[in-house]
Design a protein around this motif. Sequence first.
Motif, PDB file in Angstrom:
ATOM      1  N   GLU A  44     -10.121   5.397  30.576  1.00 48.22           N
ATOM      2  CA  GLU A  44     -11.409   5.260  31.270  1.00 48.22           C
ATOM      3  C   GLU A  44     -11.854   3.806  31.427  1.00 48.22           C
ATOM      4  O   GLU A  44     -12.811   3.540  32.145  1.00 48.22           O
ATOM      5  N   ARG A  45     -11.175   2.892  30.766  1.00 46.11           N
ATOM      6  CA  ARG A  45     -11.559   1.468  30.832  1.00 46.11           C
ATOM      7  C   ARG A  45     -10.998   0.840  32.099  1.00 46.11           C
ATOM      8  O   ARG A  45      -9.921   1.191  32.533  1.00 46.11           O
ATOM      9  N   PRO A  46     -11.762  -0.089  32.671  1.00 46.35           N
ATOM     10  CA  PRO A  46     -11.261  -0.766  33.880  1.00 46.35           C
ATOM     11  C   PRO A  46     -10.041  -1.632  33.597  1.00 46.35           C
ATOM     12  O   PRO A  46      -9.813  -2.079  32.519  1.00 46.35           O
ATOM     13  N   TYR A  59     -17.737   6.421  22.632  1.00 46.54           N
ATOM     14  CA  TYR A  59     -16.347   5.992  22.766  1.00 46.54           C
ATOM     15  C   TYR A  59     -15.868   6.131  24.200  1.00 46.54           C
ATOM     16  O   TYR A  59     -16.162   7.111  24.887  1.00 46.54           O
ATOM     17  N   VAL A  60     -15.099   5.138  24.660  1.00 43.45           N
ATOM     18  CA  VAL A  60     -14.485   5.163  25.992  1.00 43.45           C
ATOM     19  C   VAL A  60     -12.979   5.055  25.791  1.00 43.45           C
ATOM     20  O   VAL A  60     -12.497   4.113  25.163  1.00 43.45           O
ATOM     21  N   THR A  61     -12.232   6.006  26.316  1.00 41.18           N
ATOM     22  CA  THR A  61     -10.788   6.001  26.133  1.00 41.18           C
ATOM     23  C   THR A  61     -10.144   4.863  26.923  1.00 41.18           C
ATOM     24  O   THR A  61     -10.739   4.320  27.856  1.00 41.18           O
ATOM     25  N   THR A  62      -8.927   4.526  26.561  1.00 40.40           N
ATOM     26  CA  THR A  62      -8.183   3.490  27.274  1.00 40.40           C
ATOM     27  C   THR A  62      -8.066   3.847  28.757  1.00 40.40           C
ATOM     28  O   THR A  62      -8.210   2.981  29.623  1.00 40.40           O
TER      29      THR A  62
END
Length: 63
Positions: A61-63, A56-59
């Motif tokens: 951490e997203r580009p 999972y990638v948190t909001t």
Amino acid sequence: MAPEMISIHGGVFRMGSDRFYPEEGPVHEVAVEPFELDATPVTVAQFAAFVDATGYVTTAERP
């Protein structure tokens, strides 16, 4: 053992404020679908294990 979950009914609510900070406005209606919520807080260790298991990638951490 799976955590106990609490069902939250969906609905419409008014989000925002015109009374305090400009970035909180304008007040607008938002519809929320029903969802479930853990009955107890999630620890940092539990969240880390979830991230390791799912990728999972948190909001944030997203580009």
